[in-house]
Scaffold this active site. Structure first.
Site, PDB file in Angstrom:
ATOM      1  N   THR A 383       0.960  -1.231  -0.020  1.00 35.93           N
ATOM      2  CA  THR A 383      -0.009   0.005  -0.022  1.00 35.93           C
ATOM      3  C   THR A 383       0.870   1.300  -0.049  1.00 35.93           C
ATOM      4  OG1 THR A 383      -1.761  -1.121   1.135  1.00 35.93           O
ATOM      5  CG2 THR A 383      -1.932   1.200   1.398  1.00 35.93           C
ATOM      6  N   ASP A 425      -8.465  -9.561   0.975  1.00 33.31           N
ATOM      7  CA  ASP A 425      -9.301  -8.798   2.261  1.00 33.31           C
ATOM      8  C   ASP A 425     -10.517  -9.243   2.590  1.00 33.31           C
ATOM      9  OD1 ASP A 425      -6.998  -7.136   2.886  1.00 33.31           O
ATOM     10  OD2 ASP A 425      -7.388  -5.535   1.697  1.00 33.31           O
ATOM     11  N   SER A 454     -11.611  -2.775   3.404  1.00 34.29           N
ATOM     12  CA  SER A 454     -10.223  -2.079   3.480  1.00 34.29           C
ATOM     13  C   SER A 454     -10.015  -1.174   4.631  1.00 34.29           C
ATOM     14  CB  SER A 454     -10.163  -1.251   2.286  1.00 34.29           C
ATOM     15  OG  SER A 454      -8.770  -0.855   2.255  1.00 34.29           O
ATOM     16  N   SER A 455      -8.816  -1.171   4.990  1.00 39.68           N
ATOM     17  CA  SER A 455      -8.412  -0.088   6.241  1.00 39.68           C
ATOM     18  C   SER A 455      -7.863   0.951   5.485  1.00 39.68           C
ATOM     19  CB  SER A 455      -7.251  -1.080   6.931  1.00 39.68           C
ATOM     20  OG  SER A 455      -7.766  -2.167   7.572  1.00 39.68           O
ATOM     21  N   GLY A 476      -1.547  -1.937   6.305  1.00 41.59           N
ATOM     22  CA  GLY A 476      -2.555  -2.770   6.521  1.00 41.59           C
ATOM     23  C   GLY A 476      -3.390  -2.267   7.665  1.00 41.59           C
TER      24      GLY A 476
END
Ligand code: GLY
Length: 571
Positions: A383, A425, A454-455, A476
């Protein structure tokens, strides 16, 4: 009882004192200083991409033009997270219209997906299939998201904003020490796919060294398809055919009509308030925005500034707020197009008041008593986040990803495009944990057309209706708590954005019931936290924020020092 009273008195004192000072910025007021500029600023995880964003701003492009150019460029220079084959979320503040909107370009589950697709004959999750196979790939959303942002809010053509990425792919760029290191570190996984090996390794026995030039001809071809036909250049025609054929030849389920039907969507941001500031963040299918607001609501009633930055009292309260929020995440969060997510309830002040009753200022809660679960832990550097501000006050906060570093590690033949493993995810089986140790249930079960939870937490904090902070992070499950700490550091602890970025971080996610700290957290503080009942583990650095702050008519920026190659530039 006496202690509780004492805390309440401190709190009243703190309320009187709150927000009367602005974070120190100039001269010797601080040991950490942000970059300061007037016209525009770009903060990204890679210096080459930051330069591209700045070039676009200097050429008269707005924040969205620059953000789209950065997004395409990171796909070339930061292959572990920048991407065409992944997805993400963008917040756009349009200064003229006074709007802040969210673009959801998260990957979606292919049409042939079903809820049990990752279970083996015994009903257990097949982790290889789930996380690192051609079945792990969600239909990519990045190109649709970037093109939609450009069409709606940009001022330049797709050809103008994508040109720097094409140049970087065709002519190449010098491999940094960090990229050389990660390519060596992940070589077992990346060499599995001959197409990936062909691009990222000079031969099947050697690795690139720092300073070598990485040329990506197939990726340049793919970018050219987008330059010629916009989003259609990716989702239809030769490029879509190459991706779908390669995935199917290797047993995957994405077809050309999955690509053709992919749509990004523009949605309302999720909104909250904290000590007089407005918080705008990403709504579901990201859990980030909802839980940032939930944790801030819980913490708002405690005098954190008075209790002190990273004091045991403050960290204890933060951890208890984190524990409660991540427990709710496991139950209630999923794709709102498929699940009724109670956003209003979770992000309400009333619910925060109820939750605070579960927090003792003396003792740690026990996660088992909040909600049961059993998880594994996982570390990865996936990410990436970037932030952009232009001279007119437009702003972009963008987080996008391939999920794991380099996603699946699989490149679709003849495209140069690394494919995500975002299906990982989803919750493959109710009550089981994903690779980040996050537990999910029916709300996040696999379903065709659905987006995995998602985070990612691209966030803007507003002061007097104007953007004040533009921030976000990779990491994450640790993304949400990292962004939380940036906000608390500025608002409660009166830090400038460099101080707020550099300060040691902590993390708790309900399960495992462990308080993670970066190694520089004071040992006395850890002992006091342990005395309250927290189990503490030191772990590697958490997050990599790219944050901009606007105040006094100036822009202040800071790239996180936790990962190499990041840079913030302004003019
Ligand atoms: N793939 C990590 C996230 O979306 O939170």
């Amino acid at each position: 009882m006496v202690k509780q009273l004492f805390i309440s008195i401190l709190f009243l004192f703190c309320l009187l004192d709150a927000n009367t000072q602005a974070p120190p910025i100039y001269g010797a007021e601080s040991i950490h200083h942000p970059l300061i500029a007037e016209q525009g600023m770009v903060a990204t995880q890679h210096d080459e991409a930051t330069k591209v964003g700045l070039e676009i701003l200097k050429a008269g492009g707005n924040a969205v033009d620059a953000a789209v150019a950065v997004g395409f460029s990171l796909a070339v220079v930061l292959p572990r997270a920048g991407n065409l084959g992944g997805g993400g979320f963008m917040l756009v503040h349009d200064a003229k219209g006074g709007n802040t909107r969210a673009i959801n370009y998260r990957e979606i589950a292919p049409k042939k997906s079903d809820k049990d697709m990752y279970l083996d004959a015994q009903g257990n999750v097949d982790n290889k299939k789930f996380n690192s196979s051609y079945h792990s790939i969600g239909v990519p959303g990045t190109v649709a998201g970037l093109c939609q942002a450009l069409d709606t809010y940009g001022s330049m053509s797709i050809q103008e904003v994508i040109a720097p990425a094409i140049r970087l792919a065709k002519e190449g760029f010098p491999i940094s020490h960090d990229l050389a290191h990660v390519l060596e570190k992940y070589q077992t996984r990346l060499r599995v796919c001959p197409e990936t090996e062909k691009i990222f390794y000079p031969s099947n026995t050697s690795t690139y060294k720092a300073g070598d030039i990485l040329i990506q001809e197939d990726l340049a071809w793919s970018l050219e398809q987008i330059a010629q036909r916009g989003s259609k250049g990716f989702y239809e025609g030769a490029l879509a055919k190459r991706m779908a054929e390669d995935i199917q030849e290797n047993g995957g389920i994405i077809q050309t009509n999955d690509l053709k039907d992919y749509k990004a969507e523009e949605v309302d941001v999720v909104k909250g308030t904290y000590r007089g500031y407005d918080i705008y963040s990403m709504p579901p299918p990201s859990s980030g925005g909802v839980h940032i607001i939930q944790m801030l609501n819980i913490l708002e009633e405690y005098p954190l500034g008075f209790l002190g930055h990273n004091s045991a009292e403050t960290i204890h309260l933060m951890v208890e707020a984190m524990r409660l929020a991540y427990a709710d995440r496991s139950e209630h969060l999923g794709d709102p197009n498929y699940w009724d997510v109670p956003v209003k309830w979770i992000s309400s002040k009333k619910y925060a008041t109820d939750l605070r009753k579960k927090i003792s200022t003396f003792n740690a809660n026990i996660s088992e008593e909040i909600k049961p679960g059993k998880v594994t832990d996982y570390e990865s550097e996936e990410t990436t986040h970037y932030s952009v501000v232009d001279k007119d006050g437009n702003a972009v906060s963008n987080t996008y990803t391939l999920n794991f570093s380099f996603g699946t590690g699989l490149v679709a033949k003849g495209t140069g495009i690394l494919l995500n493993n975002e299906m990982g995810d989803f919750s493959a089986k109710p009550g089981s944990a994903n690779a980040f140790g996050l537990i999910g249930g029916a709300a996040n079960a696999v379903e065709a057309g659905k987006r995995p939870l998602s985070s990612m937490t691209p966030t803007m904090v507003f002061k007097d209706n104007k953007p004040y902070l533009i921030t976000g992070s990779p990491g994450g499950s640790r993304i949400i708590t990292t962004v939380l700490q940036i906000i608390l550091n500025v608002i409660d602890h009166n830090m400038n954005i460099a101080e707020a970025t550099h300060a040691p971080r902590i993390h708790h996610q309900w399960y495992p019931d462990i308080l993670y700290t970066e190694k520089v957290l004071n040992a006395d503080t850890k002992r006091l936290l342990a005395a309250k009942g927290h189990t503490i583990k030191t772990r590697a650095a958490m997050g990599s924020t790219q944050t901009l702050m606007i105040r006094d008519g100036l822009i202040f920026g800071c790239s996180d020092p936790r990962r190499p190659d990041a840079s913030t530039l302004g003019f």
